[in-house]
Design an enzyme around this catalytic site. Structure first.
Site, PDB file in Angstrom:
ATOM      1  CE  LYS A  55      65.139  11.963  13.281  1.00 45.77           C
ATOM      2  NZ  LYS A  55      65.752  10.698  13.719  1.00 45.77           N
ATOM      3  N   PRO A  56      61.634   9.273  15.542  1.00 47.32           N
ATOM      4  CG  PRO A  56      61.297   6.951  15.557  1.00 47.32           C
ATOM      5  CD  PRO A  56      60.903   8.212  14.836  1.00 47.32           C
ATOM      6  CB  SER A  57      67.037   8.189  18.180  1.00 42.41           C
ATOM      7  OG  SER A  57      68.326   7.728  17.853  1.00 42.41           O
ATOM      8  CD  GLU A  58      69.891   8.785  13.895  1.00 42.51           C
ATOM      9  OE1 GLU A  58      68.782   9.275  14.173  1.00 42.51           O
ATOM     10  OE2 GLU A  58      70.945   9.457  13.884  1.00 42.51           O
ATOM     11  CG  ASP A 105      67.282  19.456   6.742  1.00 41.82           C
ATOM     12  OD1 ASP A 105      68.014  20.289   7.296  1.00 41.82           O
ATOM     13  OD2 ASP A 105      66.818  19.592   5.588  1.00 41.82           O
ATOM     14  N   PRO A 145      65.266  11.580  21.072  1.00 38.97           N
ATOM     15  CG  PRO A 145      65.963  11.955  23.288  1.00 38.97           C
ATOM     16  CD  PRO A 145      64.772  12.074  22.377  1.00 38.97           C
ATOM     17  CD1 TRP A 146      70.886   8.416  20.557  1.00 42.25           C
ATOM     18  CD2 TRP A 146      71.111   7.652  22.629  1.00 42.25           C
ATOM     19  NE1 TRP A 146      72.040   8.961  21.083  1.00 42.25           N
ATOM     20  CE2 TRP A 146      72.202   8.501  22.353  1.00 42.25           C
ATOM     21  CE3 TRP A 146      71.045   7.048  23.896  1.00 42.25           C
ATOM     22  CZ2 TRP A 146      73.217   8.772  23.281  1.00 42.25           C
ATOM     23  CZ3 TRP A 146      72.046   7.316  24.823  1.00 42.25           C
ATOM     24  CH2 TRP A 146      73.114   8.164  24.508  1.00 42.25           C
ATOM     25  CB  SER A 161      73.166  16.772  20.808  1.00 42.15           C
ATOM     26  OG  SER A 161      72.923  16.833  19.421  1.00 42.15           O
ATOM     27  CD  GLU A 219      62.842  20.398  27.377  1.00 42.77           C
ATOM     28  OE1 GLU A 219      63.842  20.517  28.104  1.00 42.77           O
ATOM     29  OE2 GLU A 219      61.789  21.032  27.563  1.00 42.77           O
ATOM     30  CB  CYS A 233      69.481  15.529  29.561  1.00 41.62           C
ATOM     31  SG  CYS A 233      67.793  15.066  29.920  1.00 41.62           S
ATOM     32  CD  GLU A 261      74.766  15.997  27.380  1.00 40.19           C
ATOM     33  OE1 GLU A 261      74.782  16.206  26.151  1.00 40.19           O
ATOM     34  OE2 GLU A 261      73.721  15.929  28.048  1.00 40.19           O
TER      35      GLU A 261
END
Ligand code: NAD
Length: 483
Positions: free
Chosen positions: A177-180, A214, A152-153, A230, A251, A285, A383
């Site tokens: 893959k990191p967050s865009e 994906d 996530p970011w 998420s 997570e 989180c 959240e």
């Protein structure tokens, strides 16, 4: 600063490679709203190339004895520590987080590698021995193979480290893959440690979740997908993974209740919430974002809390070392947090402090305490992931526990009381993977982190993470004397 950016390339098979598509994704500075960097817009073809490299590298990496893998992890920790200031600066630039938070993230990254470097050399399991007459049983731990990782970011580098360190320690290879929104430090990490790792052991493919993530979760040569993100993304990954029954490690989100009893040290609780509710602009989180306080002390607690929150310094991290809160990460997230704030206030909640955006440019939101929040309001269930703490009251312990647990999440919670019985029974009844007593949001590499219910399954940090990224094999030898 631009000179220190990593190249806008994937990292595959030990080299920085151009994306198959040639297109890029704009990465935006959340303080200025200007484009900071162009990341490759990865495709399924990029993932396939990376998975091939990870598959080819896996058996040689797995054959290395624990000491060798441990030495590599220590070398990575040293390299990250040497470049800590650069990585913290890049992280702050990409996410808008204050340097104090970014430095803490880098320190957590280093410690993850050091912990796993030690842990892999001291693994334990059931004793080898005869559990059936004349049959010797040996339990082996094996790596899973190639792991697909999606991050996530909110803590881009540290969340990557929480996965990479145990995955490599256990003898797996990976494609991450990191967050865009926040690929910069992950790509920089790969560039910095490239010479320490055999080609193909770590691969980074940037891009969008519904394309790169994906494909990772569908790829037949990926044995597990580990995602921090998420609930929606977790569901998508688990659905894909179900097709070929690959393992899933999730997570996900949280909505941590903070149960404050009548006998609690209210000043201490408010002081802890100043950090636990607002660290990283509440994009955390485990944030203590939902206070449930006994009605007899609610006014006093709110007074303490508003006093604490009024001292938070908000701004661009580059404005000075006193900045404690930056913007939220993106325009979409800013709109989402403001939507929650506005709807909550329309529904009857009152901002005791904050309650709206701050002047731009930048995605700045005032640190907020919402009181008079109606029971079961949207903002108490969902959240928000911003600098917002809500306060509700309860009349007895059963009600506090019932309401604390009546959300789909179960990541973290805290109980505030000076009563030993309460501290134990309430902690035991809270449905969360971590429960603090008279504290909140204190983590360590030795201790497991992960949730129940909609917060996912699997554990980050600790020996439990090392277990999650390996499998047990029972080998049984018949040693009956046949002569
Ligand atoms: P997100 O789910 O939007 O994105 C997380 C990652 O998943 C990104 O890399 C994204 O590109 C990818 N993704 C999105 N759709 C996907 C799909 N269909 N298939 C595969 N990958 C997909 O989450 P976010 O907004 O980046 O992060 C915030 C969320 O992460 C919050 O809910 C937060 O609670 C959670 N989080 C949890 C922990 C934890 O330890 N439990 C830690 C940090 C963040």
């Amino acid at each position: 600063m631009t000179a220190s950016f990593p190249p806008g390339r994937h990292f595959v098979d030990g080299a920085l490679v151009a994306p198959a598509s040639g297109r890029g994704i704009d990465v935006v500075d959340p303080c200025s709203e200007e484009v900071l960097f162009q990341a490759p817009n990865g495709t399924a073809a990029d993932v396939d190339r990376a998975v091939s490299a990870a598959s080819a590298a896996q058996s040689a990496w797995a054959r290395r004895v624990p000491k060798d893998r441990s030495d590599v992890l220590h070398a990575i920790a040293d390299r990250v520590a040497e470049h800590a200031e650069l990585l913290a600066t890049l992280e702050a630039a990409n996410t808008g987080k204050p340097f104090e938070v970014a430095r803490d993230d880098v320190a957590g990254t280093v410690d993850s590698f050091r912990f796993m470097a030690g842990a892999v050399r001291a693994s334990t399991s059931m004793a080898a021995g005869d559990y059936v007459d004349e049959h010797l049983s040996v339990i082996q731990r094996e790596p899973l193979g190639v792991i697909g990782v999606v991050t996530p970011w909110n803590y881009p580098l540290m969340m990557a480290a929480w996965k990479i360190a145990p995955i490599l320690a256990a003898g797996n290879t990976l494609v991450l893959k990191p967050s865009e929104h926040t690929p910069i430090t992950t790509l920089k990490f790969a560039e910095l440690v490239a010479d320490l790792l055999p080609a193909g052991v770590v691969n980074i493919v940037t891009g969008y979740g519904d394309v790169v993530g994906d494909r990772l979760s569908r790829h037949p040569d990926v044995q597990m997908v580990a995602l921090t993100g998420s609930v929606g993304s977790g569901r998508a990954v688990a659905r894909n993974a179900a097709e070929d029954l690959k393992r899933v490690h999730l997570e996900l989100g949280g909505k941590a209740p903070v149960v404050v009893c009548a006998d609690a040290d209210l000043a201490a609780a408010a002081s802890a919430l100043r950090t636990a509710g607002y660290w990283n602009s509440g994009q955390e989180c485990g944030a203590g974002c939902r206070v449930l306080v006994h009605e007899s002390v609610a006014d006093q607690l709110v007074e303490h809390l508003v006093g604490e929150v009024s001292t938070l310094t908000v701004g661009d991290p580059r404005a000075g070392s006193d900045v404690e809160l930056g913007p939220v990460v993106s325009k979409a997230h800013y709109d989402r947090v403001l939507g929650y704030l506005h709807r909550a206030q329309q529904d009857g909640a009152r901002a005791a402090i904050g309650g709206d955006a701050l002047d731009g440019p930048g995605y700045f939101i005032a640190p907020t305490v919402l009181v008079d929040v109606p029971a079961d309001a949207e903002i108490t269930r969902e959240e928000v992931f911003g600098p917002v703490v809500t306060v509700e009251t309860f009349t007895d312990e059963d009600e506090a526990i019932r309401r604390a647990n009546a959300v789909p999440y179960g990541l973290a919670a805290s109980v505030w009381t000076d009563d030993a019985r309460r501290s134990h029974t309430l902690a035991a009844r809270l449905d969360a993977g971590t429960v603090w007593v008279n504290s909140h949001l204190v983590l360590a590499s030795e201790l497991p982190w992960g949730g129940f219910k909609g917060s996912g399954y699997g554990r980050d940090l600790s020996l439990y993470a090392l277990d999650d990224y390996s499998r047990t094999k029972h080998i049984m030898h018949n040693h009956q004397n046949r002569s």
